[in-house]
Every structure is written in structure tokens, then in C-alpha cells.
Design a protein around this motif. Sequence first.
Motif: not given
Lengths: 377, 78
Positions: A57, A59, A184, A189, A192, A210
Amino acid sequence: MIYFDNAATSLHKPEAVAEAVYNAIRNMGNCGRGAHGAALEAGRMVYNTRLKLAELFHVSDCSRIAFTSNATESLNIAIKGLLKEGDHVVTTELEHNSVLRPLYEMQQEGVEVSFVKCDSMGRIFPNQIESQIQPGTRAVLCTHSSNVTGNVLDIKEIGRICKQKNITFIVDASQTAGVFSIDVEQMGIDILCFTGHKGLLGPQGIGGIYVGANISLQPFKTGGSGSQTFQKNHPANMPDLLEAGTLNVPGIAGLHAGVSYLLENGLDTHRETEQALMWHFYNGIKEIPGIKIYGDFTGKERAPIVSFNLGAYDSAALCDQLAEDYDIFTRGGGHCAPLMHQALGTKEQGAVRFSFSFYNTKEEVEASIQAVRQLGE
Amino acid sequence: MRKKEWKVVVTFETTTSAMGMEKFCKEKGLPGRLIPVPRQITAGCGLAWCDKSEAREMLEKVLNEYELPYQNIYVIEI
């Protein structure tokens, strides 16, 4: 058995997933409880899975990802942990009950909710969301893809609008995590919510959330965290903040194997296979007299889902007939998305949903086309 | 009873940070291991990183250089 219910749960998983679950049950202790070899093995697995999800994702700090039991729990954490009396939230008619029911509860607590309406194809456009934003708007919450139609929302554009207006953006990625690329940072975002047992190929009972570094949530569950034993309050550090109680280590180990498989093989090839199967099915059934297919099939990017009805035939009965007479497993009836069904006019009839996996074959799709054709006669 | 020795002990706020430290040290080929937090010190997380006391300077440098999240560094006899 032909399995086309992958939007409910993916049934065919890499062999490594089952092996990882077995291995965890056999060899792993409790993560963060104790410093002996078995506990550390569990801790390593949990940490490495966080890293894998962070990679998937995009992150930067894996401690911002907490494990939950499923997307429903993640969404409850996000909704109930963020919104307060007097807040306004924008959501859509596409949402699942895992979003709607917590929001209805929050309405009782004094939170105002606006529902963005979709068009006859079940589409929602970012400017519609923007037009619902008002001075007291605390968050925008929407699904990445409808579980009924497979329509995908323009998350990046909605994220851009939210960033511009300094509004928290919460995304339900139940249908898209592991299928579509999710970044993200790039998509703006803030929270999530995802489940492990669909596109991520893990076992049921494991999911995650997340939470961006600038977001603070109030946990609805507190207790043992393996840290700060003598402190009366539950620790505020992520991920401990949202992980009270023993983690589902066998589930996490299975998820690790599923996500590793996806990262090694890349998402695009799988998704393209699934989309090709979906289009093959769609093109094979769209001309059947009396068929009504729901959703937007005008563009390329959509989740691998085809939902339809044959005339006035009860979708539950059609689904049952597919299972009993053809050994084809799908889902009929309502799909836990009441506003979506209302908008599509399928509140009474529901819809038969075929959802595809890269493990499915063209032969299975062709057998299904034949079955639906016969049932349509 | 084990004979007491002077050790450097690094504490953490969360299990995640402790596991991150272990992974980092293994990848960098640094010695040491995770131990239960000794009773002389208090820490957020029950896991601590332990190495010979001579490693204190090196560990502090590494922790700061790579911005690894930790709570405290102690040199204690355990």
C-alpha cells in the motif's frame, strides 16, 4: 465445482497460505507476550507481515498498519473512533452495510451523514462528492469499488479534493486490496480499511487498517497490548492502540503468504486475467433475451464482477439452480448494500453475482455462459 | 543462576519497534538479541535489545542515524 464467488471470499489460495497457517499453529507463540523463541517467531511473522502490507500500500511507516479481524472491524474503528457529535460525513449509495450500519449508529449520536446518489449505471463522480462537502465536514468515506456492480471510483481524484479541503479520507478497499494498486500517499488516503481473505488471498478472520500519521483514533477495544503493563490507559502508540488482545497469528501468517505471493507476481497480471474472464462472461451473456446486467461496462477499469438478473426470476432461485444443476457457485439475493440495490431497482429481486479470480479458467466461464443461456430460455 | 555481566539494554514503546530493531540488526550483521525487559528498568514494551556493554556507543549511533524508534538505552548489570 466451479467457484465464482470470489467477491465474498477467494476460495483458491496459493498452497503456501495453508502451509503458513499450519506452521503458525504448530510453532508460534503469542506475539509481544514473552521473549522466548516461540513468542519471538510470532512477533517476527507479525512484523514482517506489516512490512509486506506497507510495501503493497506504499506506507512508509509499517507501525501505522494495525491488524483487525476483517474490513468490518476496520471500518467500525475508523467510523466510531473518528466521528463525534456535530461532525458531518459524506458517503455514497454504493456502500456496504459495514459502512452504513456504523454510520446509522453515529447518526443517533448526532453525526450528520450525506449520501451521494449514483446514476442508473451505479456510477459516482468525484465532483458529486465535492458538492456535498460543507464547513463541518469531518470526513469522506467511500468504497474503492462497489461489491454489487464492480464499478471503481476515482479514488485519486476524491483524495485530491479531500486534501485540498483538509478533510479525512477513509477508503473501504474490501473489493480492491490485492487487485488494484493502492498507494495511500499518492491517492491521499488517510485511513484504508481492508480484509485479508479476498484479493489478498489470506484466510478468513484477518484484516487490517492503515491510519495516517496525522490521524488520531479513539479505540473501542482496550486491554492487553504486550506493552505499558502498569499504565491504566491503553497505550496511544500505533499499532498497539488498535490491537488490544492476542493477535490472530495464524491468520497473519496466512496473510503474509498471500501478500508475498501477490508482491512476487505483481497485481497487474492477475487483475488482467480476472478482467479478461469477466469480459468474456459479460460478452457471452449480454445478448440473452430478458437479461439485465448492472453497472458500468463502458470503461476498462472495473473490479472483476458481473451482476445480473434474468427477467423477473428470483436471483436467489437462479443462484440455487446454478449451484444444484450446474455446480456453479455464485451469490444471489441482496449483497449487504441496501442503498445500491435501491438505486438499481433490485431491492426485491436482488441480483446474481459472478466474481472472478485468476485461478478461474476460460472453460469455467464458457460452462457458465452455457448454463445462464439455458436458464434464460 | 547466571553470572551477572554488564550489558547495554535498549528499550522500546511497542513490540513493533522491538521487532523492527531485531530485523535491522540481523540485516546489518550486528550481534545482540531480544530479551525480556530486566526488572531494574521500566519500559513500554516487554521486549528489549541486549548486547555487550561495549556496544553502547555503536548502538546509540546506529539508532539515531537510521531513526529507529526506541525509548531508552541503559548499561546495567544483569
